[in-house]
Design a protein around this motif. Sequence first.
Motif, PDB file in Angstrom:
ATOM      1  N   GLN A 113       0.833  -1.209   0.000  1.00  0.00           N
ATOM      2  CA  GLN A 113       0.000   0.000   0.000  1.00  0.00           C
ATOM      3  C   GLN A 113       0.868   1.260   0.000  1.00  0.00           C
ATOM      4  O   GLN A 113       0.581   2.232  -0.703  1.00  0.00           O
ATOM      5  N   LYS A 114       1.927   1.251   0.799  1.00  0.00           N
ATOM      6  CA  LYS A 114       2.824   2.413   0.845  1.00  0.00           C
ATOM      7  C   LYS A 114       3.546   2.580  -0.497  1.00  0.00           C
ATOM      8  O   LYS A 114       3.737   3.698  -0.969  1.00  0.00           O
ATOM      9  N   VAL A 115       3.939   1.455  -1.105  1.00  0.00           N
ATOM     10  CA  VAL A 115       4.624   1.526  -2.401  1.00  0.00           C
ATOM     11  C   VAL A 115       3.688   2.134  -3.451  1.00  0.00           C
ATOM     12  O   VAL A 115       4.072   3.032  -4.202  1.00  0.00           O
ATOM     13  N   ASP A 116       2.445   1.651  -3.484  1.00  0.00           N
ATOM     14  CA  ASP A 116       1.481   2.188  -4.457  1.00  0.00           C
ATOM     15  C   ASP A 116       1.285   3.686  -4.271  1.00  0.00           C
ATOM     16  O   ASP A 116       1.269   4.450  -5.234  1.00  0.00           O
ATOM     17  N   ARG A 117       1.148   4.090  -3.026  1.00  0.00           N
ATOM     18  CA  ARG A 117       0.887   5.515  -2.755  1.00  0.00           C
ATOM     19  C   ARG A 117       2.118   6.364  -3.045  1.00  0.00           C
ATOM     20  O   ARG A 117       2.000   7.478  -3.548  1.00  0.00           O
ATOM     21  N   PHE A 118       3.308   5.813  -2.739  1.00  0.00           N
ATOM     22  CA  PHE A 118       4.541   6.586  -2.927  1.00  0.00           C
ATOM     23  C   PHE A 118       4.780   6.875  -4.405  1.00  0.00           C
ATOM     24  O   PHE A 118       5.194   7.976  -4.768  1.00  0.00           O
ATOM     25  N   PHE A 119       4.530   5.879  -5.257  1.00  0.00           N
ATOM     26  CA  PHE A 119       4.782   6.071  -6.681  1.00  0.00           C
ATOM     27  C   PHE A 119       3.559   6.620  -7.407  1.00  0.00           C
ATOM     28  O   PHE A 119       3.478   6.550  -8.629  1.00  0.00           O
ATOM     29  N   CYS A 120       2.600   7.151  -6.652  1.00  0.00           N
ATOM     30  CA  CYS A 120       1.404   7.766  -7.224  1.00  0.00           C
ATOM     31  C   CYS A 120       1.801   9.048  -7.958  1.00  0.00           C
ATOM     32  O   CYS A 120       2.635   9.816  -7.481  1.00  0.00           O
ATOM     33  N   SER A 121       1.198   9.277  -9.115  1.00  0.00           N
ATOM     34  CA  SER A 121       1.627  10.405  -9.952  1.00  0.00           C
ATOM     35  C   SER A 121       1.178  11.752  -9.408  1.00  0.00           C
ATOM     36  O   SER A 121       1.534  12.793  -9.956  1.00  0.00           O
ATOM     37  N   ASP A 175       7.114  17.708  -3.312  1.00  0.00           N
ATOM     38  CA  ASP A 175       6.616  16.777  -2.287  1.00  0.00           C
ATOM     39  C   ASP A 175       7.685  15.748  -1.936  1.00  0.00           C
ATOM     40  O   ASP A 175       7.932  15.453  -0.769  1.00  0.00           O
ATOM     41  N   TYR A 176       8.328  15.184  -2.960  1.00  0.00           N
ATOM     42  CA  TYR A 176       9.372  14.183  -2.706  1.00  0.00           C
ATOM     43  C   TYR A 176      10.560  14.826  -1.979  1.00  0.00           C
ATOM     44  O   TYR A 176      11.126  14.240  -1.070  1.00  0.00           O
ATOM     45  N   ARG A 177      10.938  16.044  -2.420  1.00  0.00           N
ATOM     46  CA  ARG A 177      12.100  16.693  -1.790  1.00  0.00           C
ATOM     47  C   ARG A 177      11.853  16.984  -0.314  1.00  0.00           C
ATOM     48  O   ARG A 177      12.720  16.790   0.521  1.00  0.00           O
ATOM     49  N   SER A 178      10.643  17.433  -0.011  1.00  0.00           N
ATOM     50  CA  SER A 178      10.389  17.866   1.364  1.00  0.00           C
ATOM     51  C   SER A 178       9.998  16.711   2.287  1.00  0.00           C
ATOM     52  O   SER A 178       9.987  16.868   3.502  1.00  0.00           O
ATOM     53  N   ARG A 179       9.698  15.532   1.707  1.00  0.00           N
ATOM     54  CA  ARG A 179       9.204  14.439   2.561  1.00  0.00           C
ATOM     55  C   ARG A 179      10.098  13.208   2.592  1.00  0.00           C
ATOM     56  O   ARG A 179       9.888  12.312   3.383  1.00  0.00           O
ATOM     57  N   VAL A 180      11.093  13.162   1.716  1.00  0.00           N
ATOM     58  CA  VAL A 180      11.969  11.983   1.778  1.00  0.00           C
ATOM     59  C   VAL A 180      13.434  12.316   1.512  1.00  0.00           C
ATOM     60  O   VAL A 180      14.324  11.679   2.059  1.00  0.00           O
TER      61      VAL A 180
END
Lengths: 365, 169
Positions: free
Chosen positions: A96-104, A110-115
Amino acid sequence: MTDDAGNLSIDFLAGFTIFMIALIYVATLIPGLFIGLQSRTIDYDAVAYRTGVILAEDPGMPENPAWETLTDDNKADVLRFGLAMSKDTPNILSPQKVDRFFCSTWTSDDYRSRVIFGDYPYTYNISLKVDGEPAIRSAGDVKPDGYGYIRRVVKVKGTSNATIDNEKVSKYNYISHDNVTNDVFSIHINCTELLHNETIKNPIYQINPLKDQIRINITDMEKRGNKTLNPVTELTDITIYRTKPILSNPFPPLVPIRTFDSPYVDSDSVPVSNLPVVVNNNITMIFPPGFFSDFADDTTHLYVFLNFTHMTPDFTQSTPEDLYLNNTWKEGNTWNVSKSFEYDYNPANVTQPELKDGVLEVAVW
Amino acid sequence: MVDDNGQLYTIEGVAAGMIMLMTAYLVLGATSVYTPGDTHISDMQLEQLGTDALRMMNTPVNGTTESTLQEIVENDDANAFNTQFLNFVNSKTGTERDNLHYNATITYYHSDVINNIHTTASLPLASNRNLTGGEHPVRVTEWVIADKQFPGSVNHPRAVLVEVLLWRD
């Protein structure tokens, strides 16, 4: 007379020494000021490593409600991405996390500030390949020639599914011998048994109906019924019933709590939009992750009821049918669900979730 | 007459000495920052990869089976280790693959009660290239519970250490 040319006064020497010591001290501090900029390769590798650790070993924030369940409208509440099932299970990723993470719907920011974090606006490419999945998931830009890099070996939790075919129908005798116009077939999802099983205690191997996708296929339906009157069978509705047995009341009544209106029927590639629908051969119900969590917890018993109605070929009236799929019936005002199909840890009933090998790559430049 | 007490001769010598000392100090100070960091990063990448691979090999695919690494140790299956370990460490998300080399051993506690010798001993497990001494390998390990009798003890299941030296050409 002594010539004093080329002599140095002791005052000057003392002053010059103090000055030099101070200069050396300051000079040695200067490399430290630029330690983050001294080598781009070192810096990028460190950022990639940190990002890899966060993704592979951290479940993300917030944990409750889990970040992957938050919709795009509430994405500001997501503080940190993380793909691990839990802090205790590093490298085991949640599907579920993988699906949501690679959501377009996530943006670069968002990626820079959260991971990825950091003040510098890093460019990145994060990719995941899972065995058995044809497509490689990725987020970010195309990699240039030089970049910071880390690769993590991971496993991704698989999903469970049950197929109720002709063999299981015969084995458990799911055939009605009553000539009736309505047949009811039910599937029992015992959350207490699934989440508190004595043998399967590790969450990475558990079937978790509150978080995982649950998939149920009913096949070989063209073999059901004696077809004497050539009836047409409709799937009238799919209703989820709930009950919560407690010590003082082990058999509380079943309460209908929700309907499910979008099964896949007769191998169609898209789900139906509403019921009733004519069923000839098969039904597939895919309950998405979190579907049951709104009205169930780890002490709930859930029953998925499929109601079938047999109609005359011109759909003008119902008609009785014998030998159709049936394992649930009413006794007075209560449902008898003693023969419900058990969605459990028996591999003969349910294909158990297995971990799939994968590799996660993080490139930062 | 000028008294020459408290005077230092040859100012050029003193100044040159100071400059040399300062230069040496700066150079030494600067290199001590760069070199360890650079070496550490590439070692760290290999260590992380090897540790991940062993950990995943020691994770069963479901709740009722043994892990692959446990089966390999119990059956002394070098071919299975070679295939699975190289598959894990060389896999990338793209089509190309990495090319790493390794040498794996099993270390266990050896207890000779008769001669009162208690020590550790190692058995070779698998490798895809011999170490010649010129490589710069990293060492990664994983504890495995194996239901197998090793020399020096009749007790099993027992914990043994799978050690892998991993390097890149």
